[in-house]
Design an enzyme around this catalytic site. Structure first.
Site, mmCIF file in Angstrom:
data_model
loop_
_atom_site.group_PDB
_atom_site.id
_atom_site.type_symbol
_atom_site.label_atom_id
_atom_site.label_comp_id
_atom_site.label_asym_id
_atom_site.label_seq_id
_atom_site.Cartn_x
_atom_site.Cartn_y
_atom_site.Cartn_z
ATOM 1 N N GLU A 38 45.895 55.578 75.530
ATOM 2 C CA GLU A 38 46.092 54.249 74.946
ATOM 3 C C GLU A 38 47.534 54.173 74.468
ATOM 4 O O GLU A 38 47.922 54.914 73.543
ATOM 5 C CB GLU A 38 45.156 54.044 73.746
ATOM 6 C CG GLU A 38 45.340 52.678 73.093
ATOM 7 C CD GLU A 38 44.658 52.567 71.721
ATOM 8 O OE1 GLU A 38 44.631 53.556 70.973
ATOM 9 O OE2 GLU A 38 44.166 51.467 71.412
ATOM 10 N N ARG A 40 50.080 52.764 72.309
ATOM 11 C CA ARG A 40 50.137 51.932 71.094
ATOM 12 C C ARG A 40 51.546 51.362 70.953
ATOM 13 O O ARG A 40 52.421 51.974 70.341
ATOM 14 C CB ARG A 40 49.757 52.788 69.883
ATOM 15 C CG ARG A 40 48.263 53.086 69.792
ATOM 16 C CD ARG A 40 47.436 51.837 69.491
ATOM 17 N NE ARG A 40 47.828 51.231 68.244
ATOM 18 C CZ ARG A 40 47.181 51.353 67.092
ATOM 19 N NH1 ARG A 40 46.082 52.062 67.048
ATOM 20 N NH2 ARG A 40 47.620 50.755 65.998
ATOM 21 N N LYS A 145 34.613 46.675 71.366
ATOM 22 C CA LYS A 145 35.009 47.784 70.494
ATOM 23 C C LYS A 145 34.906 47.360 69.029
ATOM 24 O O LYS A 145 35.426 46.309 68.650
ATOM 25 C CB LYS A 145 36.455 48.195 70.814
ATOM 26 C CG LYS A 145 36.975 49.324 69.934
ATOM 27 C CD LYS A 145 38.430 49.644 70.293
ATOM 28 C CE LYS A 145 38.993 50.708 69.366
ATOM 29 N NZ LYS A 145 40.440 50.800 69.395
ATOM 30 N N ARG A 183 32.480 60.156 66.376
ATOM 31 C CA ARG A 183 33.458 60.539 67.411
ATOM 32 C C ARG A 183 32.886 61.663 68.282
ATOM 33 O O ARG A 183 32.916 61.610 69.499
ATOM 34 C CB ARG A 183 34.758 61.022 66.752
ATOM 35 C CG ARG A 183 35.423 59.955 65.908
ATOM 36 C CD ARG A 183 36.709 60.465 65.294
ATOM 37 N NE ARG A 183 37.309 59.463 64.417
ATOM 38 C CZ ARG A 183 38.078 58.464 64.838
ATOM 39 N NH1 ARG A 183 38.358 58.343 66.115
ATOM 40 N NH2 ARG A 183 38.580 57.588 63.988
ATOM 41 N N LYS A 294 22.404 71.590 47.721
ATOM 42 C CA LYS A 294 21.324 72.551 47.987
ATOM 43 C C LYS A 294 20.046 72.229 47.204
ATOM 44 O O LYS A 294 18.944 72.406 47.715
ATOM 45 C CB LYS A 294 21.801 73.974 47.677
ATOM 46 C CG LYS A 294 22.879 74.475 48.649
ATOM 47 C CD LYS A 294 23.241 75.926 48.375
ATOM 48 C CE LYS A 294 24.335 76.385 49.317
ATOM 49 N NZ LYS A 294 24.632 77.815 49.189
ATOM 50 N N ASN A 317 19.565 76.179 51.737
ATOM 51 C CA ASN A 317 20.811 75.910 52.472
ATOM 52 C C ASN A 317 20.530 75.628 53.952
ATOM 53 O O ASN A 317 21.464 75.514 54.730
ATOM 54 C CB ASN A 317 21.789 77.088 52.334
ATOM 55 C CG ASN A 317 21.312 78.316 53.082
ATOM 56 O OD1 ASN A 317 20.121 78.458 53.358
ATOM 57 N ND2 ASN A 317 22.222 79.203 53.424
ATOM 58 N N ASP A 333 20.739 82.420 52.032
ATOM 59 C CA ASP A 333 21.764 83.133 51.245
ATOM 60 C C ASP A 333 21.229 84.437 50.660
ATOM 61 O O ASP A 333 21.898 85.454 50.679
ATOM 62 C CB ASP A 333 22.274 82.262 50.090
ATOM 63 C CG ASP A 333 23.246 81.191 50.563
ATOM 64 O OD1 ASP A 333 23.855 81.379 51.631
ATOM 65 O OD2 ASP A 333 23.378 80.165 49.864
ATOM 66 N N ARG A 389 24.633 80.720 30.139
ATOM 67 C CA ARG A 389 24.178 80.583 31.540
ATOM 68 C C ARG A 389 23.605 81.918 32.030
ATOM 69 O O ARG A 389 22.591 81.943 32.744
ATOM 70 C CB ARG A 389 25.377 80.202 32.401
ATOM 71 C CG ARG A 389 25.168 78.928 33.171
ATOM 72 C CD ARG A 389 26.406 78.624 33.985
ATOM 73 N NE ARG A 389 26.024 78.056 35.256
ATOM 74 C CZ ARG A 389 26.870 77.849 36.260
ATOM 75 N NH1 ARG A 389 28.139 78.188 36.134
ATOM 76 N NH2 ARG A 389 26.450 77.322 37.385
ATOM 77 N N TYR A 448 34.548 85.693 50.661
ATOM 78 C CA TYR A 448 34.926 86.063 52.032
ATOM 79 C C TYR A 448 36.355 85.655 52.387
ATOM 80 O O TYR A 448 36.846 85.974 53.464
ATOM 81 C CB TYR A 448 33.943 85.496 53.066
ATOM 82 C CG TYR A 448 33.694 84.017 52.947
ATOM 83 C CD1 TYR A 448 34.605 83.097 53.437
ATOM 84 C CD2 TYR A 448 32.548 83.543 52.332
ATOM 85 C CE1 TYR A 448 34.375 81.739 53.321
ATOM 86 C CE2 TYR A 448 32.306 82.192 52.207
ATOM 87 C CZ TYR A 448 33.230 81.288 52.707
ATOM 88 O OH TYR A 448 33.003 79.952 52.584
ATOM 89 N N GLN A 480 20.315 81.173 59.920
ATOM 90 C CA GLN A 480 20.135 79.730 60.143
ATOM 91 C C GLN A 480 19.900 79.447 61.623
ATOM 92 O O GLN A 480 18.974 78.726 62.000
ATOM 93 C CB GLN A 480 21.397 78.968 59.698
ATOM 94 C CG GLN A 480 21.592 78.965 58.198
ATOM 95 C CD GLN A 480 22.663 78.000 57.749
ATOM 96 O OE1 GLN A 480 23.694 77.853 58.393
ATOM 97 N NE2 GLN A 480 22.419 77.359 56.629
#
Ligand code: NAP
Length: 507
Positions: A38, A40, A145, A183, A294, A317, A333, A389, A448, A480
């Site tokens: 395209e 422009r 569009k 997209r 979560k 998760n 986890d 906590r 990590y 997972q």
């Protein structure tokens, strides 16, 4: 319905400031595997004339859309409207494959030629979307569009639904990070095409991915109508490694699926709005869930459909979705962490019984690990900056609590760091003094990034056995993948992808 037999086009917008640069970008786009470009014109530094149009349109390697977007529709052109329309008409006369004409140009003034009739809304999904679509579809344009800013991934699904339902060639896109799925999945649902930039920084709209990411990470070339959809829900998700990991695993195992990032702002209402928009037609089969959703995920799936330990943790998760829309969930986890620890120590989960473990931190990850340690009867002490906590978590799972200042007194066999102390960019920080490490056998850092934290380096120097957060991260992704697909995950490849990302070899 959209024609899903012809492959949707991957269109590269050319946003260079000179005609010469645009031509060169056109060649590079062809080499990168684009189907269309395209031009422009509104990005050119000097208003184009017919000579410029000729050099853009003659002998080009790909079909060309010519767009001269005015400011009122999100472009850069703010000159005389009749001049703008004249240039578009000239482009059509000189052989442009399409000219892009805005819907707000009165029908009588629209230049003649093969036309993409477009409408853009940078504020959000237009309130009168149905009316706009009706106008687009009633026109004699070759392609319709509609582009609007996404306020959540449910807007991306709404955009996909538009061309899925239309019997006209259509591009519909939800802009911004939240709209990414519109997209990535345009190919699956039979859009006329979607846009991807040649390089980062050359995007013509928010949320556009590069052509390399569309092809190499998001499986553009292999996605089709039967492709199943997976994704990661969270805020933020832009830097999540999960799309690269799971998409490469799908590629390796030959599973026809694609995994997309789904940015959902905090709040159960936002999470639920997306889950309600997941219709059977989306072929959504699984979701990874990350911060801050979560707990929302557990509530949505329903405690009765979740294993006991995940229920005790109070957060999941991972969600699996069947074709009829029913949900099940788990928390990978805790198993990922415990298995990384046991593998490094060469023991079974039940061998954790009676071992003394110091957990530093009392947040989400600590909670999953403490629940699992308690389940396997380890003797756990929780150290946390916010002592209340630590006390609360300890009470819930039969552990002990200590203020974080007491870390130097630890004499447990195992230390697990579940805080962000030492995480990139604060890589010189560590939660445990070196002297303390001399009394410990095993040190597990759930961080990590970096792969080797200061804590792990010093623990290794002190002769401890070390476990990296990468092991836990790979374990949870493997679990997972297997929870969703029932197929053995390509663990080595998934680990390689993680390490490549963390060492900056893959952007
Ligand atoms: P979270 O819920 O926000 O909890 C953060 C914990 O870190 C809290 O205990 C907090 O203490 C403590 N903390 C933060 N900054 C601190 C500081 N400067 N000094 C002392 N304590 C501090 O986060 P999370 O989700 O549990 O994540 C914790 C860690 O797990 C992160 O470092 C992350 O990298 C890692 N992680 C690893 C994986 C994996 O797969 N390997 C997955 C997810 C997360 P307060 O209670 O006092 O605020």
């Amino acid at each position: 319905m959209s024609d899903t037999t012809s492959k949707p086009a991957l269109i590269v917008p050319l946003t260079q400031s000179t005609v010469g640069e645009m031509r060169s970008a056109m060649r590079q786009s062809a080499e990168a595997g684009a189907d269309m470009v395209e031009c422009r014109l509104d990005y050119l530094a000097n208003p184009p004339d017919e000579t410029d149009l000729k050099s853009l349109l003659e002998g080009n390697p790909l079909p060309v859309i010519v767009t001269y977007r005015p400011k009122r529709q999100g472009g850069r052109f703010d000159g005389d409207e009749s001049e703008r329309l004249k240039i578009l008409a000239a482009a059509a006369g000189l052989g442009a494959d399409y000219i892009d004409v805005e819907l707000d140009v009165p029908p009588a003034s629209r230049p003649k030629g093969p036309t993409i009739l477009s409408h853009h809304d940078f504020a959000g999904k237009p309130a009168d979307l149905d009316k706009i679509i009706a106008e687009l579809e009633a026109s004699d344009a070759d392609v319709c569009k509609i582009v609007f800013a996404a306020n959540g991934p449910e807007d991306a699904l709404a955009a996909l639904d538009l061309f899925r339902k239309s019997d006209r060639p259509m591009i519909s896109l939800a802009m911004g990070e939240a709209g990414l799925a519109s997209r990535i999945l345009a190919g699956k649902f039979g859009a006329f095409g979607t846009f991807a930039s040649l390089t980062p920084g050359e995007e013509s709209a928010p949320g556009q991915l590069t052509i390399a990411r569309m092809k190499n990470i998001y499986r553009w070339d292999s996605a089709g109508p039967a492709t199943e959809v997976y994704g990661v829900i969270g805020c933020p998700v832009a830097h999540s490694m999960s799309p690269a990991i799971h998409n490469s695993a799908f590629g390796e195992t030959g599973i026809d699926a694609v995994y997309v990032p789904l940015l959902i702002e905090p709040g159960a209402e936002n999470f639920n709005r997306f889950m309600e928009a997941v219709a059977p037609w989306t072929d959504m089969r699984g979701l990874s869930v990350t911060i801050p959703h979560k707990e929302n995920a557990l509530v949505r799936v329903g405690a009765e459909k979740i294993d006991e330990l995940s229920r005790q943790i109070g957060a999941i998760n991972t969600i699996a979705i069947t074709p009829d829309g029913s949900l099940s969930g788990t928390n990978t986890d805790y198993a990922a962490a415990i298995d990384a620890l046991c593998a490094a120590m060469g023991i079974k989960r039940n061998d954790l019984s009676g071992r003394r473990v110091a957990v530093i931190g009392a947040g989400g990850v600590a909670r999953a690990i403490v629940a699992a340690l308690s389940h396997y009867n380890a003797e756990t002490t929780i150290y946390n900056r916010t002592f209340t906590r630590a006390e609360k978590l300890a009470d819930e799972f039969g552990a002990k609590a200590q203020p974080i200042d007491e870390v130097s007194e630890i004499s447990s066999e195992i230390i697990i760091n579940c805080t962000s102390i030492g995480m990139h960019p604060n890589v010189n920080d560590t939660p445990v003094p070196t002297d303390t490490l001399a009394r410990v056998k095993v040190v597990f850092d759930t961080i990590y990034n970096p792969i080797q934290t200061r804590l792990l380096r010093e623990a290794s120097d002190a002769g401890c056995m070390t476990v990296s957060g990468v092991d836990m991260f790979v374990n949870q992704a493997v679990a997972q993948f297997e929870f969703w697909t029932g197929t053995k995950a390509p663990r080595d490849l998934m680990r390689k992808v993680v390490v490549r990302h963390l060492t900056g070899q893959e952007k």
